[in-house]
Every structure is written in structure tokens, then in C-alpha cells.
Enzyme design. Structure first.
Site, PDB file in Angstrom:
ATOM      1  N   LYS A  37      -2.093   8.176  19.085  1.00 46.57           N
ATOM      2  CA  LYS A  37      -2.840   7.040  19.650  1.00 46.57           C
ATOM      3  C   LYS A  37      -2.849   5.869  18.669  1.00 46.57           C
ATOM      4  CE  LYS A  37      -7.184   8.879  17.914  1.00 46.57           C
ATOM      5  NZ  LYS A  37      -8.079  10.024  18.097  1.00 46.57           N
ATOM      6  N   TYR A 265     -12.788 -17.721  -3.447  1.00 39.77           N
ATOM      7  CA  TYR A 265     -13.946 -18.189  -2.663  1.00 39.77           C
ATOM      8  C   TYR A 265     -15.255 -17.600  -3.196  1.00 39.77           C
ATOM      9  CZ  TYR A 265     -10.760 -19.688   1.044  1.00 39.77           C
ATOM     10  OH  TYR A 265      -9.776 -20.297   1.768  1.00 39.77           O
TER      11      TYR A 265
HETATM   12  C1  LIG Z   1      -7.913  11.223  17.329  1.00 38.75           C
HETATM   13  C2  LIG Z   1      -8.071  12.542  17.886  1.00 38.75           C
HETATM   14  C3  LIG Z   1      -7.601  13.695  17.223  1.00 38.75           C
HETATM   15  C4  LIG Z   1      -6.995  13.655  15.842  1.00 38.75           C
HETATM   16  O1  LIG Z   1      -7.995  13.571  14.844  1.00 38.75           O
HETATM   17  P1  LIG Z   1      -7.619  13.547  13.310  1.00 38.75           P
HETATM   18  O2  LIG Z   1      -8.922  13.550  12.623  1.00 38.75           O
HETATM   19  O3  LIG Z   1      -6.852  12.289  13.091  1.00 38.75           O
HETATM   20  O4  LIG Z   1      -6.797  14.747  13.038  1.00 38.75           O
HETATM   21  C5  LIG Z   1      -7.698  14.899  17.876  1.00 38.75           C
HETATM   22  N1  LIG Z   1      -8.259  14.993  19.100  1.00 38.75           N
HETATM   23  C6  LIG Z   1      -8.747  13.913  19.753  1.00 38.75           C
HETATM   24  C7  LIG Z   1      -9.362  14.084  21.094  1.00 38.75           C
HETATM   25  C8  LIG Z   1      -8.689  12.672  19.167  1.00 38.75           C
HETATM   26  O5  LIG Z   1      -9.176  11.603  19.816  1.00 38.75           O
END
Ligand SMILES: *Cc1c(COP(=O)(O)O)cnc(C)c1O
Length: 373
Positions: A37, A265
Site C-alpha cells: 500500500k 530561519y
Molecule cells: C499496513 C498493514 C500491514 C503491514 O504492517 P507492517 O507493520 O508494515 O508490517 C498488515 N496488515 C494490514 C491490514 C495493514 O494495513
């Protein structure tokens, strides 16, 4: 958006290595859903997915339909799980047409999907989401049995797995995770009592994979581990994972400044004594967290140089008084290795009081990417 002084380099060999390390932590029969994702945590959806597919990943997990369609358009064949589900008829149609696997957490969208699926004469695989304590998407475990029975009644859907998410597996010795595992076990038992055989149930994220064998079930869902990051900066892991992302820029100018010169800044930093500084080519507009101002370090000539003053949109200043022979045009490494030194996403995350996920997404989003295959 493109700042051509800088580039992000993604080492796809490190990604393949990390997948292999994950395989060592789970049983040979445990399936792996690679989580890609948010543009594969900033590493690039397609190159990452292709690498995982080539290395025999069992399926991929994305947040939304758009990402799943992108994968199908580019020829990815493995099952793609849409973690944040679908809602509308149009989305349901696209899911069925493209052989995608949505996560379901409400009956209305299940019914919409079932109608589309029946209309196209297909059986659509789904994962049912349960809330075991995350307090986010899902059906409460108490309602699991009823929910499962209603989905079973929709004949054009096939339940492949129950799925739930851990909220606290990155904390040491955690009773809450144990309780989430118990809740999930109960939901699975409720599923079995309706006659379902669910070989690919999944609960474990990266933290669960590394810290709770009991959370592995039939399938695990690594995200951050694949990219070589940790679930939280202080997480202690024996897994030998390698960071896949590096972020490099350049020295634009080298200057010698007298004692008590204010830098950047807000004059948040004054030189103490005569100092030599380098002005570097990336800032918060290029994905560096502004909160590492006066906190973080960068690598120049294989040494760590402290960031001084506030980070600007496309510039960062660091103190190079202790580093010899720095010249304009030299490489500066914000993330990754240079000679014997390394700055990891978790180093940067701890300076910024965030998590490496956030660092990778920001830096990945803003920069030209080059791939090492
Ligand atoms: C993002 C996600 C993961 C992966 O989590 P990590 O901590 O990056 O390993 C697994 N399951 C779901 C449903 C997620 O949204």
C-alpha cells in the site's frame, strides 16, 4: 516536485533478501501477503510488486481498488487483497472482472459484491475483517459467527480467510497482543462451527511476525520488514533485514562562518566558535522531516555531520568542521550508507519522533527513483 540534485535509490535485491528472511521466520506452509500500500511504502508499487512476484510471494495487499487495478494493468498475476474494502457497484464490478480479493467488513458491500459476482457468473474470494482490539476496520468478534453465516449465505462469494490486525505487537511482552490472539482464535472457532475451513487466516504484521509466532496462523502480512524498517525505532529484532531505500543529495556550498553566526530561519542555531558548514540540496519539500532540524545527521565523506538550524524547503545546513576536504558537488546521504556509516529510516524516525513508515512514504513520494535490480 522534481529536484534533480537528489535521488532515491531502491535496492530491489535488499527487498528480495528481506522476503527470504521473513520466510525463515515462518513455517514453510505459511503464506505471505506482501503489503504494498501507499506506493509500496514509498518504494514504488510496480517495481516492488514485480520483485515480490518474481520471488514467489503468495499474494499482495493494497489499501484501495485503484492500486489493485494498477497492478492488474501492469500484468501482476498473483492474488491482490484490497485491505480497505470496496463500497459501490462499480467498484464491485471492477473487483470481479479483475479477479481481485476485497476485505469485507459490512454486509451492505458484501451484498453489492455478491450481486455483481453472480451477474458475471463468478465466485469471488473475500477475506472477512474482524476487530480483535485495533478499534479500526472490522466486525466486533462477538458478532463473528452471525456475520460469517450471513456471508456464507451469499453463494457467489467464497470466504478464503478471516483477517484482523494487531495494534501493539511492537511493544515488549504485551498482554494486549495475547488478548488479540485469543479473540482471533475465538472468531476462527466460530467460523469452524459454521463448517468453514479457513487455511489462510491472518493476523500478523511485521511486529507479529518477529515477536509472536502464535500470531502467524496460515498467512502473515509483512510491510515494513520487507523494506528493511522496524515496526518502531526501538524494536529489537534478530531478523537480518536490509534497508531498501537510500536518499542522496549534494553539497551546494561550503562556507566558513565566524563565532556566533545565526543559521537558517528563526536563528535556532548560533555557531559556537568558527565553524565550517555545508549547504545541502534537500529539505522538507523533498521529504525530510522538518522536526530533525538541529537533531539529525547526514553523511558526507563517510562521516556523520550534524544538521544545524532549521531545515528549509529544499535546503539543509550541516556542520562539517570535523570533516576534511568537502567540496561543492560532493554527495550527501540523508538515508542509507556511505563508506562505513549508515543512517537508517529508524535513525531518522527516532530523531523526528515518528516511525520509519512515515519517513519512507514522505521521501519516496517526492523524489526521482532509481532501481538496483
Ligand atoms: C499496513 C498493514 C500491514 C503491514 O504492517 P507492517 O507493520 O508494515 O508490517 C498488515 N496488515 C494490514 C491490514 C495493514 O494495513
Amino acid at each position: 516536485m522534481i529536484n534533480d540534485h537528489n535521488k532515491v535509490i531502491i535496492d530491489l535485491k535488499a527487498l528480495a533478501h528481506n522476503l527470504n528472511e521473513i520466510k525463515k521466520l515462518v513455517k514453510p506452509c505459511t503464506r505471505i501477503m506482501g503489503i504494498v500500500k501507499s506506493d509500496a511504502y514509498g518504494h514504488g508499487l510496480l517495481p516492488v510488486s514485480q520483485t515480490l512476484e518474481t520471488n514467489n510471494i503468495d499474494c499482495l495487499g493494497v489499501a484501495c481498488l485503484f492500486e489493485a487495478l494498477e497492478l492488474r494493468k501492469k500484468g501482476i498475476k498473483v492474488p491482490v487483497i484490497i485491505l480497505n474494502g470496496i463500497r459501490t457497484r462499480d467498484e464491485s464490478r471492477a473487483v470481479v472482472q479483475n479477479n481481485l480479493t476485497p476485505v469485507l467488513f459490512d454486509l451492505t458491500s458484501a451484498e453489492t459484491l455478491a450481486r455483481e459476482s453472480a451477474g458475471q457468473g463468478k465466485k469471488t474470494p473475500v477475506h472477512l475483517k474482524l476487530d480483535t482490539g485495533m478499534g479500526r476496520l472490522g466486525i466486533s468478534c462477538a458478532d463473528a459467527g452471525d456475520y460469517i453465516r450471513r456471508i456464507i449465505a451469499l453463494k457467489s462469494l467464497t470466504i478464503e480467510a478471516l483477517i484482523s490486525h494487531l495494534s501493539s505487537a511492537d511493544e515488549v511482552e504485551n498482554d494486549f497482543t495475547e488478548e488479540q490472539i485469543r479473540q482471533f482464535d475465538r472468531a476462527i472457532a466460530a467460523g469452524r462451527s459454521t463448517g468453514l475451513d479457513l487455511p489462510f487466516n491472518s493476523l500478523a504484521n511485521s511486529a507479529g511476525i518477529m515477536a509472536y509466532k502464535k500470531s502467524h496462523y496460515g498467512m502473515v502480512r509483512p510491510g515494513i520488514m520487507l523494506y528493511g524498517g522496524l515496526p518502531s525505532p526501538g524494536f529489537i529484532s534478530s531478523a537480518r533485514i536490509k534497508p531498501a531505500m537510500s536518499f542522496k543529495g549534494r553539497v551546494l556550498q561550503v562556507r566558513d562562518l565566524p563565532d556566533q553566526t545565526p543559521i537558517s530561519y528563526g536563528r535556532t542555531y548560533y555557531t559556537k566558535g568558527p565553524r565550517r558548514i555545508a549547504v545541502l540540496s534537500a529539505g522538507y519539500g523533498d521529504g525530510l522531516p522538518i522536526s530533525i532540524s538541529n537533531m539529525g545527521k547526514v553523511l558526507i565523506e563517510g562521516k556523520k555531520a550534524p544538521i544545524v538550524g532549521r531545515i528549509c524547503m529544499n535546503l539543509t545546513i550541516c556542520d562539517i568542521s570535523d570533516i576534511r576536504k568537502v567540496e561543492p558537488g560532493d554527495e550527501s546521504v540523508f538515508l542509507g550508507s556511505q563508506r562505513d556509516e549508515t543512517i537508517t529510516g529508524d535513525d531518522m524516525a527516532s530523531w523526528a519522533d515518528t516511525i520509519s513508515y512515515d519517513i519512507f512514504c514522505s521521501i519516496g513520494r517526492q523524489n526521482i527513483k532509481e532501481y538496483i535490480r
